[in-house]
Design a protein around this motif. Structure first.
Motif, PDB file in Angstrom:
ATOM      1  N   ALA A  95       0.838  -1.203   0.000  1.00 21.24           N
ATOM      2  CA  ALA A  95       0.000   0.000   0.000  1.00 21.24           C
ATOM      3  C   ALA A  95       0.870   1.248   0.000  1.00 21.24           C
ATOM      4  N   PHE A  96       1.954   1.227   0.757  1.00 25.16           N
ATOM      5  CA  PHE A  96       2.870   2.367   0.790  1.00 25.16           C
ATOM      6  C   PHE A  96       3.511   2.586  -0.575  1.00 25.16           C
ATOM      7  N   ALA A  97       3.949   1.502  -1.217  1.00 24.53           N
ATOM      8  CA  ALA A  97       4.592   1.609  -2.530  1.00 24.53           C
ATOM      9  C   ALA A  97       3.634   2.188  -3.566  1.00 24.53           C
ATOM     10  N   ILE A  98       2.410   1.682  -3.595  1.00 23.97           N
ATOM     11  CA  ILE A  98       1.418   2.153  -4.575  1.00 23.97           C
ATOM     12  C   ILE A  98       1.054   3.614  -4.307  1.00 23.97           C
ATOM     13  N   ALA A  99       0.832   3.957  -3.029  1.00 20.75           N
ATOM     14  CA  ALA A  99       0.446   5.328  -2.685  1.00 20.75           C
ATOM     15  C   ALA A  99       1.565   6.314  -3.021  1.00 20.75           C
ATOM     16  N   THR A 100       2.803   5.942  -2.710  1.00 21.55           N
ATOM     17  CA  THR A 100       3.943   6.810  -3.011  1.00 21.55           C
ATOM     18  C   THR A 100       4.067   7.037  -4.505  1.00 21.55           C
ATOM     19  N   TRP A 101       3.957   5.963  -5.281  1.00 18.97           N
ATOM     20  CA  TRP A 101       4.060   6.078  -6.739  1.00 18.97           C
ATOM     21  C   TRP A 101       2.945   6.961  -7.295  1.00 18.97           C
ATOM     22  N   ALA A 102       1.721   6.748  -6.830  1.00 21.95           N
ATOM     23  CA  ALA A 102       0.579   7.499  -7.361  1.00 21.95           C
ATOM     24  C   ALA A 102       0.685   8.987  -7.018  1.00 21.95           C
ATOM     25  N   VAL A 103       0.969   9.297  -5.756  1.00 19.99           N
ATOM     26  CA  VAL A 103       1.034  10.701  -5.324  1.00 19.99           C
ATOM     27  C   VAL A 103       2.198  11.420  -5.992  1.00 19.99           C
ATOM     28  N   LEU A 104       3.357  10.766  -6.043  1.00 20.12           N
ATOM     29  CA  LEU A 104       4.529  11.388  -6.649  1.00 20.12           C
ATOM     30  C   LEU A 104       4.332  11.589  -8.149  1.00 20.12           C
ATOM     31  N   SER A 105       3.745  10.617  -8.811  1.00 24.53           N
ATOM     32  CA  SER A 105       3.493  10.745 -10.255  1.00 24.53           C
ATOM     33  C   SER A 105       2.555  11.898 -10.548  1.00 24.53           C
ATOM     34  N   GLN A 106       1.516  12.036  -9.734  1.00 25.88           N
ATOM     35  CA  GLN A 106       0.568  13.128  -9.933  1.00 25.88           C
ATOM     36  C   GLN A 106       1.232  14.482  -9.687  1.00 25.88           C
ATOM     37  N   ALA A 107       2.062  14.555  -8.639  1.00 24.52           N
ATOM     38  CA  ALA A 107       2.750  15.814  -8.323  1.00 24.52           C
ATOM     39  C   ALA A 107       3.717  16.199  -9.435  1.00 24.52           C
ATOM     40  N   LEU A 108       4.425  15.226  -9.978  1.00 22.17           N
ATOM     41  CA  LEU A 108       5.360  15.497 -11.070  1.00 22.17           C
ATOM     42  C   LEU A 108       4.618  15.958 -12.322  1.00 22.17           C
ATOM     43  N   HIS A 109       3.464  15.358 -12.570  1.00 26.05           N
ATOM     44  CA  HIS A 109       2.668  15.746 -13.745  1.00 26.05           C
ATOM     45  C   HIS A 109       2.173  17.184 -13.607  1.00 26.05           C
TER      46      HIS A 109
END
Length: 258
Positions: free
Chosen positions: A46-60
Motif C-alpha cells: 500500500a505504501f509503494a502504490i500510494a507513493t508512486w501514485a502521489v509522486l506521479s501526480q505531483a510530477l505531472h
C-alpha cells in the motif's frame, strides 16, 4: 520541442515506476529474510502504490522535465521508509527484527542530510523536491512513533500526529498557511525527532531512560510548533490591523468621488 518534452516527461514518470519496483523488491527481500506476514506485505505494498501514485501526480502537475539527483536520493529514502513501515506493521503479528528495523531507519535518517546538499550543489532545488523530502520525513516520524508507542504507550503517537494535525488545522484556519521564516531551531528539532525515536525503539536504554528520551522529543516538538503557531497568529493579527486603515482610506476616496 513538444515531442522532446513528452519524451522527458515519460522518463521522469519511469523513474517513479522504477522506485515502486525497487520498493517491491525490498519487500520481497524482507519477506524472505524474516518471513514477513500478511500485515507487513499489505502495508508495504500500500505504501509503494500510494507513493508512486502521489509522486506521479505531483510530477505531472509541476511539469518537471528532470527528476534530478536530489529527488533520486529522496526516493531512495522513501523506499527505505516503506521497508520500515512494513516491518512495523509486521511487528503487530510477531516479534520485530529490531536490528534490521534500526538499520533501515538509520540509513534513511543519514540520507536525510544528503538530498538537500545534493540539490544545492547541483542547482536542482525545487519546491516539489522540498515537499517530497518533508513528506518522507513526516511519515517516517509517524511510523516510528507508532512502533515506540507499543513499548511506551499511546501518548507517543502525538509526535507523529502533530504535523498532520497542523496541516488539518490549516484547512480551517487559513492564517496557518502563511510562510514561516527560516529557523535553525525548527530544523534541529525536526532532525532530532527521528534520532530520539530510533534510540528509544532500539531499546538499548532502561525503560525510564527511554521515557525521558521520548518525552524530550515530544517536549521540543510542542515548543517548536507552539512558537511557529504563535508567530503566525501574531503576523496575521498585524496584517489585519495594517489592512484596516487602507480599506478605510479606499472607502473615503470612493465616497468623495461620488
Amino acid at each position: 520541442m513538444a515531442l522532446n518534452n513528452t519524451y522527458e516527461a515519460r522518463l521522469v514518470q519511469q523513474e517513479t515506476a522504477v522506485g515502486a519496483g525497487v520498493q517491491i523488491l525490498l519487500l520481497a527481500l524482507l519477506g524472505t529474510a524474516i518471513g514477513m506476514g500478511p500485515a507487513g506485505w499489505l502495508t508495504g505494498l500500500a505504501f509503494a502504490i500510494a507513493t508512486w501514485a502521489v509522486l506521479s501526480q505531483a510530477l505531472h502537475k509541476s511539469r518537471t522535465r528532470n527528476f534530478g539527483p536530489a529527488n533520486r536520493v529522496t526516493l531512495g529514502r522513501a523506499i527505505l521508509v516503506g521497508g520500515v513501515t512494513a516491518l512495523v506493521a509486521d511487528s503487530f503479528e510477531s516479534s520485530p527484527p529490531v536490528t534490521l528495523l534500526v538499520g533501515l531507519t538509520a540509513v534513511a535518517l543519514i540520507l536525510d542530510g544528503v538530498d538537500g546538499k545534493v540539490a544545492r550543489r547541483t542547482g536542482t532545488s525545487t519546491a516539489l523536491g522540498a515537499r517530497f523530502d518533508m513528506e518522507v520525513d513526516a511519515f517516517l516520524i509517524l511510523v516510528l512513533s507508532v512502533y515506540v508507542s507499543t513499548q511506551l504507550g499511546p501518548w507517543v503517537l502525538l509526535i507523529g500526529a502533530m504535523r498532520y494535525g497542523f496541516v488539518a488545522a490549516a484547512r480551517v484556519w487559513l492564517w496557518l498557511n502563511a510562510p514561516l521564516p527560516p529557523s535553525t531551531a525548527r530544523k534541529t528539532v525536526a532532525a532530532t525527532q527521528g534520532i530520539l525515536l530510533l534510540l528509544a525503539g532500539a531499546n538499548l536504554l532502561p525503560h525510564t531512560a527511554n521515557l525521558a528520551v521520548v518525552a524530550l522529543a515530544l517536549g521540543t516538538l510542542v515548543w517548536s510548533f507552539g512558537r511557529d503557531i504563535l508567530w503566525l497568529w501574531r503576523t496575521s493579527r498585524t496584517a489585519l490591523v495594517e489592512q484596516a486603515p487602507a480599506e478605510e482610506k479606499v472607502l473615503e476616496l470612493e465616497l468623495v468621488s461620488q
